[in-house]
Motif scaffolding. Structure first.
Motif, mmCIF file in Angstrom:
data_model
loop_
_atom_site.group_PDB
_atom_site.id
_atom_site.type_symbol
_atom_site.label_atom_id
_atom_site.label_comp_id
_atom_site.label_asym_id
_atom_site.label_seq_id
_atom_site.Cartn_x
_atom_site.Cartn_y
_atom_site.Cartn_z
ATOM 1 N N UNK A 67 35.941 11.992 52.866
ATOM 2 C CA UNK A 67 35.438 11.491 51.584
ATOM 3 C C UNK A 67 34.516 12.494 50.909
ATOM 4 N N UNK A 68 33.597 13.064 51.680
ATOM 5 C CA UNK A 68 32.638 14.005 51.097
ATOM 6 C C UNK A 68 33.338 15.271 50.616
ATOM 7 N N UNK A 69 34.242 15.823 51.411
ATOM 8 C CA UNK A 69 34.931 17.041 50.998
ATOM 9 C C UNK A 69 35.823 16.787 49.783
ATOM 10 N N UNK A 70 36.519 15.654 49.771
ATOM 11 C CA UNK A 70 37.357 15.330 48.618
ATOM 12 C C UNK A 70 36.506 15.152 47.362
ATOM 13 N N UNK A 71 35.361 14.492 47.512
ATOM 14 C CA UNK A 71 34.467 14.283 46.372
ATOM 15 C C UNK A 71 33.908 15.610 45.855
ATOM 16 N N UNK A 72 33.539 16.513 46.756
ATOM 17 C CA UNK A 72 32.996 17.801 46.338
ATOM 18 C C UNK A 72 34.044 18.647 45.626
ATOM 19 N N UNK A 73 35.280 18.639 46.133
ATOM 20 C CA UNK A 73 36.348 19.396 45.485
ATOM 21 C C UNK A 73 36.656 18.815 44.113
ATOM 22 N N UNK A 74 36.733 17.475 44.015
ATOM 23 C CA UNK A 74 37.015 16.825 42.726
ATOM 24 C C UNK A 74 35.891 17.090 41.731
ATOM 25 N N UNK A 75 34.653 17.016 42.184
ATOM 26 C CA UNK A 75 33.519 17.268 41.284
ATOM 27 C C UNK A 75 33.508 18.714 40.804
ATOM 28 N N UNK A 76 33.849 19.641 41.700
ATOM 29 C CA UNK A 76 33.891 21.054 41.322
ATOM 30 C C UNK A 76 34.916 21.293 40.218
ATOM 31 N N UNK A 77 36.112 20.720 40.385
ATOM 32 C CA UNK A 77 37.153 20.880 39.365
ATOM 33 C C UNK A 77 36.715 20.249 38.047
ATOM 34 N N UNK A 78 36.118 19.061 38.108
ATOM 35 C CA UNK A 78 35.665 18.376 36.890
ATOM 36 C C UNK A 78 34.572 19.158 36.185
ATOM 37 N N UNK A 79 33.610 19.682 36.942
ATOM 38 C CA UNK A 79 32.498 20.397 36.328
ATOM 39 C C UNK A 79 32.964 21.698 35.685
ATOM 40 N N UNK A 80 33.923 22.376 36.306
ATOM 41 C CA UNK A 80 34.436 23.607 35.722
ATOM 42 C C UNK A 80 35.161 23.319 34.406
ATOM 43 N N UNK A 81 35.977 22.272 34.400
ATOM 44 C CA UNK A 81 36.681 21.911 33.165
ATOM 45 C C UNK A 81 35.692 21.482 32.085
ATOM 46 N N UNK A 82 34.656 20.730 32.465
ATOM 47 C CA UNK A 82 33.653 20.291 31.489
ATOM 48 C C UNK A 82 32.932 21.482 30.914
ATOM 49 N N UNK A 83 32.557 22.429 31.758
ATOM 50 C CA UNK A 83 31.838 23.615 31.298
ATOM 51 C C UNK A 83 32.677 24.432 30.330
ATOM 52 N N UNK A 84 33.949 24.617 30.659
ATOM 53 C CA UNK A 84 34.795 25.449 29.807
ATOM 54 C C UNK A 84 35.202 24.725 28.527
ATOM 55 N N UNK A 85 35.289 23.398 28.589
ATOM 56 C CA UNK A 85 35.538 22.639 27.374
ATOM 57 C C UNK A 85 34.359 22.751 26.413
ATOM 58 N N UNK A 86 33.127 22.742 26.970
ATOM 59 C CA UNK A 86 31.924 22.877 26.138
ATOM 60 C C UNK A 86 31.862 24.269 25.501
ATOM 61 N N UNK A 87 32.319 25.277 26.223
ATOM 62 C CA UNK A 87 32.304 26.636 25.702
ATOM 63 C C UNK A 87 33.312 26.824 24.572
ATOM 64 N N UNK A 88 34.430 26.115 24.654
ATOM 65 C CA UNK A 88 35.479 26.280 23.652
ATOM 66 C C UNK A 88 35.272 25.425 22.422
ATOM 67 N N UNK A 89 34.342 24.459 22.489
ATOM 68 C CA UNK A 89 34.113 23.558 21.350
ATOM 69 C C UNK A 89 33.175 24.172 20.328
#
Length: 213
Positions: free
Chosen positions: A191-213
């Protein structure tokens, strides 16, 4: 849209896949080997041997493919190898469960220490999946303060998350019956590893979406 703009839009997805796949292979493969055998009834020694072997195979594969050693895969070999050594010290079932905490806790401390030294493990995880872009990733990390801060943040979150997982298991080992705790320990790690991997992917997409807006 020109070729440079198109490349700029495709790159976030490539970086996301490289980082998530790197973490999944470097961390997920040894853990899967360990817990699948553990839950199937194999001895702790056999499960740890399989996990160490999986980490070693990953290390050899990345060395062959990229002509360099993967620090992350090497760390997993060391961590599971130490666990393999500890399994010979005692047959106490609670100690064996605490050893799982030593493995993930040691990995968490490694994330924090290496991030503090300016060498986040997340950068190594991304580079091993896309070795052809390793040089570009290194240059971007050293020249772009935003990229550097992001990698350091992700590494800190992984370190804190893994230490929290290890601490939670250490407490539960003395609160729950052994037969219940064996399953809980595996579920907690997955659970912890899956959550960390999912959060990492989400945070990277959020960061790059903010940069492109």
């Amino acid at each position: 849209m020109n070729a440079e703009q198109a490349s700029g839009r495709e790159r976030p997805g490539l970086v996301t896949r490289a980082l998530v796949r790197g973490l999944a292979w470097d961390v997920g493969a040894p853990l899967a080997a360990y817990y699948v055998l553990h839950l199937a009834g194999a001895t702790d020694w056999a499960a740890l041997l399989a996990a160490t072997g999986a980490a070693a195979c990953r290390l050899l594969w990345t060395a062959f493919k990229g002509h360099s050693l993967n620090p992350f895969a090497m760390l997993m070999v060391i961590v599971f190898g130490l666990g393999l050594g500890l399994s010979f010290l005692t047959g106490d079932p609670r100690f064996l469960l605490l050893k799982d905490s030593a493995i993930t806790g040691g990995l968490g401390v490694s994330f924090l220490v290496l991030a503090a030294l300016g060498h986040p493990l997340t950068l190594d995880a991304a580079k091993t999946w896309s070795p052809e872009r390793a040089g570009e990733m290194d240059r971007e990390f050293h020249r772009n303060p935003g990229v550097r801060r992001w990698h350091l943040k992700i590494s800190a979150v992984w370190g804190a998350g893994l230490i929290a997982e290890a601490s939670t298991r250490a407490v539960l080992v003395y609160l729950l019956p052994i037969d219940v705790m064996v399953g809980v320990s595996a579920a907690l790690a997955v659970t912890v590893f899956a959550a960390l991997i999912a959060w990492t992917a989400w945070d990277l997409k959020r960061r790059q979406a903010a940069r492109s807006s």
